[in-house]
Design an enzyme around this catalytic site. Structure first.
Site, PDB file in Angstrom:
ATOM      1  N   ASP A   1      34.528  44.419  43.871  1.00 37.98           N
ATOM      2  CA  ASP A   1      34.980  43.886  45.153  1.00 37.98           C
ATOM      3  C   ASP A   1      35.786  44.829  46.043  1.00 37.98           C
ATOM      4  OD1 ASP A   1      34.002  41.858  43.578  1.00 37.98           O
ATOM      5  OD2 ASP A   1      35.482  40.390  44.202  1.00 37.98           O
TER       6      ASP A   1
ATOM      7  N   GLU B   1      41.843  41.967  32.470  1.00 40.24           N
ATOM      8  CA  GLU B   1      40.687  42.076  33.372  1.00 40.24           C
ATOM      9  C   GLU B   1      40.339  43.545  33.611  1.00 40.24           C
ATOM     10  OE1 GLU B   1      41.586  40.285  37.140  1.00 40.24           O
ATOM     11  OE2 GLU B   1      39.571  40.596  37.952  1.00 40.24           O
TER      12      GLU B   1
HETATM   13  C1  GLC Z   1      36.746  39.623  40.491  1.00 44.86           C
HETATM   14  C2  GLC Z   1      35.707  40.699  40.206  1.00 44.86           C
HETATM   15  C3  GLC Z   1      34.325  40.067  40.109  1.00 44.86           C
HETATM   16  C4  GLC Z   1      34.357  38.941  39.083  1.00 44.86           C
HETATM   17  C5  GLC Z   1      35.451  37.913  39.448  1.00 44.86           C
HETATM   18  C6  GLC Z   1      35.635  36.858  38.394  1.00 44.86           C
HETATM   19  O1  GLC Z   1      36.567  39.085  41.737  1.00 44.86           O
HETATM   20  O2  GLC Z   1      35.739  41.681  41.184  1.00 44.86           O
HETATM   21  O3  GLC Z   1      33.386  41.029  39.734  1.00 44.86           O
HETATM   22  O4  GLC Z   1      33.138  38.316  39.003  1.00 44.86           O
HETATM   23  O5  GLC Z   1      36.674  38.591  39.547  1.00 44.86           O
HETATM   24  O6  GLC Z   1      35.932  37.433  37.161  1.00 44.86           O
END
Ligand code: GLC
Length: 439
Positions: free
Chosen positions: A171, A403
């Site tokens: 993102d 994450e």
């Molecule tokens: C963040 C990441 C995306 C992922 C989401 C949920 O937005 O950039 O890739 O799918 O989190 O984990």
């Protein structure tokens, strides 16, 4: 030790699973809904110890599929006030074929479902049962690929575009910075929720959110009509990670249809797409000077010349020839592979836009590492694959199932190295996979 990590990962997945709705959240608070590509990785993790949950994850995701084959990036099965922008902002039902069962976003994410189904087939012992399940779902995934080739490939090149950075999965990558320079969105009045869960230094700025929201507003004005979006969106990019996922999933669908039998015409169609996609991926997205695949800005007709972990995803999809693979891995090791770095940073550590602890601007992500690990093994770069795996396991062992992780090998023991959401589902799922499949 290994068993303890696997047990911990399993309990994270189990506690993130929402029994009532039949899906798994990426993590509490920060991501309280069902995310598209997360679900594919999560299903792979569950397949190792609870195949019914893996199947449920896929079924629930496909409940959000639109009448045109599109699979959205978030499915809002449940209410939650911990995330912005939610269903009332996205208004998916503006599109005449949107899912009537569940509110969703009007954008998608990297298409991992095809290869996730193939993984399920390989992991599970009871082939008959899993094949029965796959047969009941596979046509929906085929329809999804058809959607991409018919609606997201305006030049008929076999390379599909994304119209929003959130479609990329990466993102907040520095890749998008130059695109933000090409337009000026209004300043929106909104309340962020992400920064109540995670320190704002690790997340995008408010101004960056204006760009994200503006692209959605534009798509909404066109009722999420792809043709209109392609004509007007200032963000229109052919992404090497996204396209590699599609190609890998094409390959998986061909294999699965072959096992199922009686599907020659779908196999023919997939093979035609696959050939065109691979050829143009290699010619259009490869940057010789950088020795890597890069993004292509379709709106401004130029390559975006930066190396990121997305540049290497092609290894997982068997796209480069052996010579190109060698070049690619050489680039990876020269820029990303210093001894003071964990493999593999999400953005070029030698570049001044690199930030080792900010969301997609440098940290290590477990899903990219997982892909690269299998990609490197496929091309027989076994030593580098081994290092990549050791680095991946070391990060979760040292810091927990975060994450994302600081890509630098930190000296001070008190320094925090895991960021974003904790008890993060795909980090758990893919560690289970990597450790369980190990010989
Ligand atoms: C963040 C990441 C995306 C992922 C989401 C949920 O937005 O950039 O890739 O799918 O989190 O984990």
């Amino acid at each position: 030790m290994k068993q303890a990590i696997i047990e911990q990962a399993k309990s994270i997945l189990n506690s993130n699973f929402k029994k009532e709705q039949g899906f798994t959240i990426p993590c509490e608070g920060l991501y309280p809904f069902q995310w598209n590509w997360d679900s594919g990785f999560i299903a792979i993790g569950f397949a190792h110890f609870d195949i019914e949950k893996a199947k449920q994850e896929v079924i629930t995701l496909l409940k959000g599929q639109w009448g045109n084959g599109f699979i959205p990036h978030i499915l809002f099965h449940n209410d939650s006030d911990t995330y912005f922008p939610g269903p009332e902002f996205h208004q998916s039902k503006l599109h005449h074929l949107a899912s009537q069962q569940v509110n969703t976003t009007g954008m998608t994410q990297p298409p991992v479902l095809g290869f996730a189904l193939k993984e399920l087939y390989e992991i599970v012992d009871d082939k008959q049962d899993i094949l029965h399940f796959i047969s009941s779902q596979i046509d929906k995934v085929f329809e999804n690929h058809k959607y991409f080739y018919n609606n997201r490939d305006p030049k008929n090149e076999g390379l599909v575009y994304i119209y929003h950075n959130w479609e990329s999965g990466t993102d907040n990558s520095p890749i998008w910075d130059d695109i933000w320079e090409t337009f000026t969105p209004p300043q929106y009045d909104f309340e962020r929720r992400d920064t109540t869960h995670v320190d704002s230094s690790q997340r995008p700025t408010n101004r960056e959110y204006d760009y994200y929201l503006y692209l959605i507003e534009l798509a909404k004005q066109h009722h999420y009509n792809d043709k209109k979006i392609a004509e007007t969106s200032p963000f229109l990019v052919q992404d090497p990670l996204f396209n590699a996922m599609l190609i890998k999933s094409n390959e998986a669908l061909i294999d699965l249809y072959t096992i199922i039998g009686d599907n020659t015409s779908k196999i023919d169609t997939l093979s035609k797409w696959q050939k065109k996609s691979k050829t143009n991926f290699n010619s259009k997205l490869f940057n010789k000077e950088l020795g890597a695949y890069v993004h292509y800005d379709l709106r401004n007709e130029k390559q975006i010349p930066f190396v990121s972990s997305s540049s290497f995803a092609a290894l997982y999809a068997n796209i480069p020839n052996p010579e190109q693979a060698k070049t690619l891995v050489n680039t990876m090791m020269t820029k990303f592979g210093n001894d003071d770095q964990y493999l593999c940073a999400s953005f070029d550590p030698t570049h001044d836009r690199f930030n080792p602890r900010k969301y997609w601007r440098g940290p290590v992500w477990i899903n990219l590492n997982w892909m690269l690990y299998y990609g490197l093994k496929h091309y027989n770069f076994n030593d580098i694959a081994k290092r990549l795996k050791e680095d991946t396991v070391a990060l979760v062992t040292k810091y927990g199932f975060y994450e994302y992780f600081d890509s630098r090998k930190l000296e001070r023991p008190d320094e925090k190295g895991g960021y974003g959401g904790n008890n993060f589902s795909w980090s758990a799922a893919l560690i289970i996979d990597i450790l369980t499949k190990e010989k």
